[in-house]
Design an enzyme around this catalytic site. Structure first.
Site, PDB file in Angstrom:
ATOM      1  CB  SER A 239       6.441   1.237   3.013  1.00 14.20           C
ATOM      2  OG  SER A 239       5.770   0.122   3.571  1.00 14.20           O
ATOM      3  CE  LYS A 240       3.844   2.170  -4.463  1.00 17.74           C
ATOM      4  NZ  LYS A 240       4.541   1.653  -5.605  1.00 17.74           N
ATOM      5  NE  ARG A 241       5.606  -3.155   5.054  1.00 19.37           N
ATOM      6  CZ  ARG A 241       5.543  -2.920   6.348  1.00 19.37           C
ATOM      7  NH1 ARG A 241       4.500  -3.293   7.032  1.00 19.37           N
ATOM      8  NH2 ARG A 241       6.532  -2.299   6.953  1.00 19.37           N
ATOM      9  N   GLY A 243      -0.957   1.242   2.790  1.00 20.78           N
ATOM     10  CA  GLY A 243      -2.008   1.909   2.027  1.00 20.78           C
ATOM     11  C   GLY A 243      -1.368   2.940   1.124  1.00 20.78           C
TER      12      GLY A 243
END
Ligand code: GLU
Ligand code: ZN
Length: 469
Positions: A239-241, A243
């Site tokens: 996921s976005k966390r 990167g």
């Protein structure tokens, strides 16, 4: 049978690396077998689908080089066809209208839970008799076979068996007539003669339902390959966390598409210990049964390593093509200065991304704006003036502006003064590039040309004189 694969994204966001890998595997499989790769946009969810997202997906695929042979087909253009199939299923007795209200369904599920059963639609409208209730627009449900099992010989996961008594009668058209995902996918895969459905394993539970609908239509189900999802470095779903997850963000961060492709193909697929695969090799060697059954982790360091490899080994023309996107952000037009192919040759060993390469090459094309403060402090002293001036005069007097004589002028100027080479080379670097990092001095000056080099040294000399005056 000719191989036909498809990529079927829902345009509700950008193209993320998971989707890109599914697309890559489908594309590779088609290319490997001389087949056809179809792009289908699953945009029936009108609230969440956007044109912006469609553009982003098309752009991402184009950048990666995953060109499709047919499409893009849009599901929103095919509603008539879906309605026709829903009607056909109704007429043939494979589907029926369900008039259950939400309250009735809630009550049914509550009763099932109370008995310790898994809540599911019990098929009560299959046998509803008498006139249709008034004022209730019905949904259409598929009559799932009550007995037997669906056996999937998944090309990645192996045999998977679903008992029909675990599947309930799914809705294939909502009360407003809009068809549901499982219906549209089935109709499209059938109409588009898809031979191999390659997709994320989050769709595995849909597969037996889709196969049952295909069978009810008298269609031969395609082969299926469900590929494991991609995890982040910590083992949780990517996921976005972790990167960047958008393919195009990797472009902005200075990656070459083949670096991303190479990393993506290695996520869940291997061929011995080999890490680097050209596209041709991938096409030759890729196969679905060799895809790993378990999830693979995205590895940002590995990606960077691939990027360095491709920066160093791809043809300069290719790097130049992708570098131009980053030059443009600096307002640099590489046709206005030294040959960009030679600049790339001088830079490719020392840069990990195109962002770095562009940043560190701007000075070849534009007057430098100032000097790096730390470098000034460290390398510029009053006694820099004499050797730098002497070097300038030697450059001015050279018969030919070539790397070899430039190199000689630098070395001899330092030697004559028993100076460590760096004591001269670093000020020269600062003069021409503004900072302490550049390709080797001889190449750098040669590329810049005599006129620019002398002017920039003069400017730094004036700067040092003023600073220590
Ligand atoms: N549109 C679906 C998705 O983006 C994919 C459907 C499929 O591949 O069958 O998840
Ligand atoms: Zn019902």
């Amino acid at each position: 049978m000719s191989v036909r694969t498809r990529f079927a994204p829902s345009p509700t966001g950008y193209l993320h690396v998971g989707g890109a890998r599914t697309a890559l595997f489908s594309w590779l499989y088609a290319r490997k077998h001389g087949g056809t790769f179809v792009l289908r946009v699953e945009d029936t969810d009108r609230e969440r689908s956007t044109q912006e997202s469609i553009n982003a997906i098309l752009e991402g695929m184009a950048w990666l080089g995953l060109e499709y042979d047919e499409g893009p087909f849009y599901q929103t253009h095919r509603f008539e066809r879906y309605q026709e199939i829903v009607q056909q299923l109704l007429d043939d007795g494979h589907a029926y209208h369900c008039y259950c209200s939400k309250a009735e369904l809630d009550e049914m599920r509550e009763a099932q839970r109370a008995k310790g059963e898994k809540p599911r639609y019990d098929g009560r409208c299959r046998h509803r008799t008498g006139p249709a209730p008034e004022g209730i627009p019905p949904v259409v449900r598929f009559k799932n076979p009550g007995e037997g099992a669906v056996v999937i010989e998944d090309m990645v996961k192996g045999r998977i068996v679903f008992n029909n008594n675990e599947l309930d009668d799914l809705i294939i058209a909502r009360s407003d007539g809009v068809p549901t995902y499982n219906l549209t996918v089935v109709v499209d895969d059938w109409d588009m003669k898809i031979s191999h459905v390659i997709r994320g394993d989050d769709h595995i539970n849909n597969t037996p339902r889709q196969i049952n609908i295909l069978k009810a239509l008298g269609a031969e189900p395609p082969s299926y390959a469900h590929v494991p999802m991609i995890l982040g470095s910590d083992g949780s779903r990517l996921s976005k966390r972790h990167g960047a997850v958008s393919v195009m963000q990797y472009r902005e961060e200075g990656y070459l598409p083949e670096a991303l492709i190479n990393h993506l193909v290695r996520l869940g697929w291997s061929h011995g210990d080999q890490e680097i695969f050209s596209l041709d090799e991938m096409i030759e060697l890729f196969d679905l049964p060799a895809v790993n059954n378990s999830a693979a982790s995205f590895n940002a360091e590995k990606l960077l390593w691939f990027n360095q490899h491709y920066l160093q080994h791809s043809p300069e023309e290719h790097v130049a093509h992708h570098l131009s996107h980053h030059f443009a952000k600096h307002d640099v037009d590489p046709s206005t200065g030294p040959d960009v192919l030679k600049v790339i040759e001088s830079q490719r060993e020392r840069n990990k991304t195109l962002v770095e390469m562009a940043e560190r090459s701007v000075f070849f094309y534009r007057e430098i704006e100032g000097y790096d403060e730390k470098a000034v402090k460290k390398h510029l002293k009053p006694d820099t003036i004499e050797p730098l001036s002497a070097f300038r005069e030697k450059l001015n007097a050279l018969d030919s502006w070539e790397q070899e004589p430039i190199h000689h002028a630098l070395v001899s100027t330092a030697e004559e003064r028993e100076l460590n080479l760096g004591k001269l080379a670093q000020p020269v670097r600062i003069a021409v590039s503004g900072g302490p990092v550049s390709p080797p001095i001889d190449v750098t000056l040669w590329l810049l040309g005599r006129e620019t080099t002398l002017a920039r040294i003069d400017r730094l000399l004036a700067y040092i004189k003023a600073k220590f005056a």
